[in-house]
Design a protein around this motif. Sequence first.
Motif, short mmCIF file in Angstrom:
data_model
loop_
_atom_site.label_atom_id
_atom_site.label_comp_id
_atom_site.label_asym_id
_atom_site.label_seq_id
_atom_site.Cartn_x
_atom_site.Cartn_y
_atom_site.Cartn_z
N ILE A 130 0.72 -1.24 0.49
CA ILE A 130 0.18 -0.31 -0.06
C ILE A 130 0.62 1.39 0.29
O ILE A 130 0.69 2.80 0.24
CB ILE A 130 -1.20 0.06 1.12
CG1 ILE A 130 -0.40 0.02 2.87
CG2 ILE A 130 -1.78 -0.81 1.31
CD1 ILE A 130 -1.38 -0.02 3.46
N LYS A 131 2.29 1.50 -0.60
CA LYS A 131 3.81 2.50 -0.67
C LYS A 131 3.20 3.11 0.53
O LYS A 131 3.63 4.22 0.86
CB LYS A 131 2.70 3.22 -1.66
CG LYS A 131 2.94 2.83 -3.32
CD LYS A 131 2.04 3.35 -4.04
CE LYS A 131 2.34 2.28 -4.97
NZ LYS A 131 3.06 1.02 -5.60
N ASP A 132 3.20 1.78 1.83
CA ASP A 132 3.61 3.12 3.37
C ASP A 132 4.91 2.75 3.85
O ASP A 132 5.36 1.66 4.39
CB ASP A 132 2.49 2.76 4.34
CG ASP A 132 2.39 2.96 5.35
OD1 ASP A 132 3.72 4.05 5.87
OD2 ASP A 132 1.99 3.53 6.63
N MET A 133 6.15 2.97 3.15
CA MET A 133 6.84 2.49 3.36
C MET A 133 8.01 2.74 4.70
O MET A 133 8.54 1.68 4.80
CB MET A 133 8.27 3.21 2.25
CG MET A 133 7.61 3.38 0.51
SD MET A 133 7.47 1.12 0.35
CE MET A 133 9.48 0.80 0.61
N ALA A 134 8.17 3.76 5.24
CA ALA A 134 8.01 4.06 6.81
C ALA A 134 7.46 2.82 7.76
O ALA A 134 9.24 2.35 8.03
CB ALA A 134 7.37 4.91 7.14
N ASN A 135 6.35 1.89 7.90
CA ASN A 135 5.96 0.62 8.46
C ASN A 135 6.13 -0.01 7.01
O ASN A 135 6.69 -1.07 8.41
CB ASN A 135 4.20 1.05 8.33
CG ASN A 135 3.63 1.54 9.34
OD1 ASN A 135 4.11 1.48 10.63
ND2 ASN A 135 2.81 2.27 9.12
N TYR A 136 6.74 -0.19 6.60
CA TYR A 136 6.94 -1.22 6.25
C TYR A 136 8.96 -2.02 6.70
O TYR A 136 9.02 -2.74 6.98
CB TYR A 136 7.30 -0.65 4.45
CG TYR A 136 8.10 -1.87 3.59
CD1 TYR A 136 8.76 -3.62 3.19
CD2 TYR A 136 9.54 -1.42 2.81
CE1 TYR A 136 9.37 -3.85 2.94
CE2 TYR A 136 10.45 -2.38 2.54
CZ TYR A 136 10.37 -3.56 1.79
OH TYR A 136 11.31 -4.35 1.50
N ASN A 137 9.44 -0.48 6.36
CA ASN A 137 11.16 -0.52 7.28
C ASN A 137 10.63 -0.91 8.54
O ASN A 137 11.67 -1.80 9.20
CB ASN A 137 11.84 0.99 6.77
CG ASN A 137 12.26 0.60 5.14
OD1 ASN A 137 12.84 -0.14 4.47
ND2 ASN A 137 11.66 1.98 4.56
#
Length: 279
Positions: free
Chosen positions: A248-255
């Motif tokens: 869903i392109k939430d890279m902050a939570n991804y990392n």
Amino acid sequence: MRYILACLLLSFVCYGAEPSAFERQSGATKKDLSSLQGTAQSLLNLTTQIQQQQETLKQSQEGLMSLYESQHQKLQSTIAQSTTNTQEIENLKSEIAALKTLLEQQSTQIATLDSKMQELHTLTIKTQENILQELEKLSAQSTKGAQKQESKQSQKPQFDKSKSPELFAQAKELIKKKHYKSAKDIMLWLKDNKYNTPETTFYLGEIAYLQKDYHLAIKYYKASVALSDKGAYMPTLLLHTALCFKGIKDMANYNSFLEALIAAYPQSKEAAQAKELKQ
């Protein structure tokens, strides 16, 4: 480890819940209703303007009538005082005739405004009736939607509660075979019947993840962690949660979830995958 997982729970909580499909309305119907309501308001505004114009004309007419009567009395007085001043008498007659013509014109205008007011009144009533009809349609659609929802709920598959362990194993096999609907039906039934709730909730998240429904998957993963953070499936849960956030392109939570996975389960194969993803 518990501190890390608590942070993850907070991250889940920050992730906003989406409105249910049942709460949604027909966009086209709402647009039509909004347009009708706007039309009704415009008609009411126009009616108010015409009423103001009509009141102004009536006040002007009253002033002209008063002036007419005053001039008429003056004429009678002049005639009584002197019959020799013919020119003054003619001037007064001309003024009175002009006033009479103006009064007749204003009377015509007032009659025209009355006619327009009646037309607007009729159109306003018709518009209000259309709004009521649209509201009735919306109400009927909501009732129909509720009936469909109830029908779906009543059609939920039922299983033998004494065979819950076998059903749980069967559902996991169905997931491996990509029979997601059948697996989901079983897992939902097990969850509703309180069987191994943390893990059944996790597998519901897995089904949503495999079907690329990332928002729903995150919701189930969050619920599973809230119930228990001790399952052997936790490394997979953290890895797939990270991948859902990437989806869903939430890279902050991804990392953040990749880092949490590496810190909490450094020896797991999922942690190794997380390190590769970070590189």
